[in-house]
Design an enzyme around this catalytic site. Structure first.
Site, mmCIF file in Angstrom:
data_model
loop_
_atom_site.group_PDB
_atom_site.id
_atom_site.type_symbol
_atom_site.label_atom_id
_atom_site.label_comp_id
_atom_site.label_asym_id
_atom_site.label_seq_id
_atom_site.Cartn_x
_atom_site.Cartn_y
_atom_site.Cartn_z
ATOM 1 N N ARG A 50 0.273 -1.050 0.252
ATOM 2 C CA ARG A 50 0.070 -0.049 -0.005
ATOM 3 C C ARG A 50 1.015 1.168 -0.689
ATOM 4 O O ARG A 50 1.092 1.742 -1.038
ATOM 5 C CB ARG A 50 -0.309 -0.347 1.387
ATOM 6 C CG ARG A 50 -1.742 0.873 1.254
ATOM 7 C CD ARG A 50 -2.554 0.915 2.904
ATOM 8 N NE ARG A 50 -3.657 -0.730 2.765
ATOM 9 C CZ ARG A 50 -4.423 -0.422 2.141
ATOM 10 N NH1 ARG A 50 -5.262 0.122 1.112
ATOM 11 N NH2 ARG A 50 -5.228 -1.601 2.472
ATOM 12 N N THR A 51 2.026 1.226 0.514
ATOM 13 C CA THR A 51 2.440 2.974 1.186
ATOM 14 C C THR A 51 3.834 2.920 -0.342
ATOM 15 O O THR A 51 4.222 4.006 -0.802
ATOM 16 C CB THR A 51 3.363 2.578 2.077
ATOM 17 O OG1 THR A 51 2.876 2.300 3.451
ATOM 18 C CG2 THR A 51 4.524 3.931 2.926
ATOM 19 N N LYS A 79 22.311 -10.835 2.903
ATOM 20 C CA LYS A 79 23.373 -11.512 2.060
ATOM 21 C C LYS A 79 24.665 -11.214 4.212
ATOM 22 O O LYS A 79 25.777 -10.215 3.724
ATOM 23 C CB LYS A 79 24.307 -10.518 1.423
ATOM 24 C CG LYS A 79 23.907 -11.927 0.373
ATOM 25 C CD LYS A 79 24.535 -11.701 -1.263
ATOM 26 C CE LYS A 79 23.230 -11.736 -2.451
ATOM 27 N NZ LYS A 79 22.668 -11.093 -2.928
ATOM 28 N N ARG A 100 11.485 1.739 3.856
ATOM 29 C CA ARG A 100 10.629 1.119 5.206
ATOM 30 C C ARG A 100 11.286 0.137 6.075
ATOM 31 O O ARG A 100 11.868 -0.772 4.941
ATOM 32 C CB ARG A 100 9.662 0.889 4.959
ATOM 33 C CG ARG A 100 8.200 0.647 6.040
ATOM 34 C CD ARG A 100 7.477 -0.279 5.186
ATOM 35 N NE ARG A 100 6.319 -0.794 6.527
ATOM 36 C CZ ARG A 100 4.914 0.473 6.407
ATOM 37 N NH1 ARG A 100 5.262 1.599 5.977
ATOM 38 N NH2 ARG A 100 4.742 -0.221 7.134
ATOM 39 N N HIS A 128 5.569 7.255 10.666
ATOM 40 C CA HIS A 128 5.294 7.244 9.473
ATOM 41 C C HIS A 128 4.754 8.221 9.311
ATOM 42 O O HIS A 128 3.320 8.499 9.460
ATOM 43 C CB HIS A 128 4.259 6.467 9.380
ATOM 44 C CG HIS A 128 4.043 5.648 7.879
ATOM 45 N ND1 HIS A 128 4.662 6.211 6.949
ATOM 46 C CD2 HIS A 128 2.994 5.134 7.473
ATOM 47 C CE1 HIS A 128 4.304 5.951 5.665
ATOM 48 N NE2 HIS A 128 3.006 4.606 6.023
#
Ligand SMILES: [Zn+2]
Lengths: 302, 152
Positions: A50-51, A79, A100, A128
């Site tokens: 969504r974001t 890794k 994010r 956020h």
């Protein structure tokens, strides 16, 4: 030092208001090729479709190009590369990083090691900020202004980062807060202290009932099962904090119901057709707000 | 002036005396200063009577002058302790401890989901309140109060 957006508290009241004005212009005219020739990296160390789609739509509307990953398992961090090295590498390729990350503080750290601006698209349970800006934009758009509003926050007020950030941002506008939650999910004392320090009024309730009749904004949040040790308690709370259409009967005509989405059971589907339901438009506003933030941190608007 | 009791513990030619440590904090101060790793002469006294604290602890370290970083650590644990710098058996300087407004690389963030607990990052905290002592992590923005504060 470049202009990142990590936390909503990075921006002053004045900056917030200017960004909302810019967002309005992007809503009127979404396609503006300000980012022609620019590359934006969207680094999603945890998935959030969504974001990510909202940010990528914003970049596309601005004519920019996108590189990045949508899941840490496909990225070099799986890794064992340090976050610092990943950010330094991407800084060489991109003009802006949108990230994010599941760890709190990751975006602040990235903004310190990156040579390009960083926009925080969510760092764990912490911040956020573009969600907060789109909430503010939605409130301003539906109420005509941000000042002296009766803001009701409902549900999980303890862990819900969106309500904490919204509370701090609304703190600029002399609101009357009303907190409705079960005892185990009450607004934490540090945020009540924040209100006390600024002389902001707030009232706490346990029940979602006719108290909401004076609300201008009803901000619903998700009550998550994981927050409860007692499942019986969860089942009880889930039903008590669920908004139904008939509960809106005697509410103010200017009332709008917001929710950061996705919802589960906290808003009954019969509310969706009520003109006071605003959560779907709210999500769309995110694109315009993100266009404004992107253009702002890159210095195309001031 | 040093009390008789303090004198009984040991006389110091050169070094540092950390006095007025609350008794329950004494061994924590010993630990955060890593005194167990020092080759210097060290005298530690605890549960000494104190008019101010009721019961106090004291640490004397020969030929040791603590860095500001160490002094900040002591301030966080025992803000009312007093630091006496001794040269040639004389108290050359009495330092009242002060908790700094911000400090780096002293405290471990109590939030297990904080990026500083997963990546090689120097921690940074801001003091947001003195009574009770409350600090905020620069990275995860989480607040920690007095007893939750863990010194590295
Ligand atoms: Zn932290």
């Amino acid at each position: 030092m470049q202009k990142s957006l990590v936390s909503i508290t990075d921006y002053s009241k004045d900056e917030i208001l200017r960004l909302l004005q810019h967002a309005e212009k992007f809503e009127q005219n979404p396609n503006q090729p300000l980012l022609e020739g620019k590359v934006v990296a969207t680094l999603f160390f945890e998935p959030s479709t969504r974001t990510r789609l909202s940010f990528e739509t914003a970049v596309n509307r601005l004519g920019g190009r996108i590189i990045g990953f949508s899941d840490a398992s496909t990225s070099s961090s799986s890794k064992g590369e340090t976050l610092k090295d990943t950010i330094k590498m991407v800084s060489n390729y991109a003009d802006l990083i949108v990230m994010r990350h599941p760890l709190e503080g990751a975006a602040r750290y990235a903004s310190e090691v990156a040579s390009v601006p960083v926009i925080n698209a969510g760092d764990g349970a912490n911040q956020h900020p573009t969600q907060t800006l789109l909430d503010l934009y939605s409130i301003q758009k539906t109420q005509g202004h941000l000042d002296h509003l009766n803001i009701f926050m409902v549900g999980d007020l303890k862990y819900g980062r969106t309500v904490h950030s919204l509370l701090m941002a609304m703190g600029h506008f002399e609101p009357n807060f009303h907190f409705i939650s079960p005892d185990e999910l009450k607004m934490p004392s540090e945020y009540k202290q924040f209100c006390d320090d600024r002389g902001i009024a707030y009232t706490e309730y346990n029940e979602l009932n006719e108290n909401i009749n004076i609300a201008d904004i009803l901000y619903m949040t998700r009550v998550q099962r994981e927050r409860f040790t007692d499942l019986m308690e969860y089942e009880k709370v889930k039903n008590v904090y669920s908004l139904k259409n008939k509960m809106l009967e005697n509410t103010r005509s200017n009332l709008r119901v917001l929710h950061p989405l996705p919802r589960v059971t906290e808003i009954d589907e019969d509310v969706d057709t009520n003109e006071k339901a605003y959560y779907f438009q709210q999500a769309l506003n995110g694109v315009f707000v993100r266009q404004a933030v992107i253009a702002y941190v890159l210095g195309f608007i001031s | 002036m040093e009390s008789k009791e303090v004198k009984m513990v040991a006389a110091l030619r050169n070094g540092t005396v950390i006095d007025h440590i609350p008794s329950d904090k004494l061994f924590k101060v010993v630990s955060i200063l890593h005194l167990d790793e020092l080759p210097n002469q060290i005298t530690i006294g605890n549960n000494l009577s104190s008019s101010k604290l009721g019961s106090k602890g004291i640490i004397k370290v020969s030929d040791k002058f603590f860095t500001d970083q160490d002094i900040n650590k002591i301030a966080l644990l025992a803000p009312d302790a007093q630091l006496n710098i001794i040269r040639d058996f004389e108290v050359q300087e009495k330092k009242k401890l002060r908790i700094p407004d911000s400090f780096e690389d002293i405290v471990r963030c109590g939030n297990p989901n904080c990026v500083t607990n997963h990546q090689p990052i120097v921690t940074r905290f801001y003091v947001t309140n003195h009574q009770p002592l409350t600090i905020r992590c620069h990275y995860c923005e989480r607040m920690m109060i007095a007893d939750e504060i863990k010194i590295k």
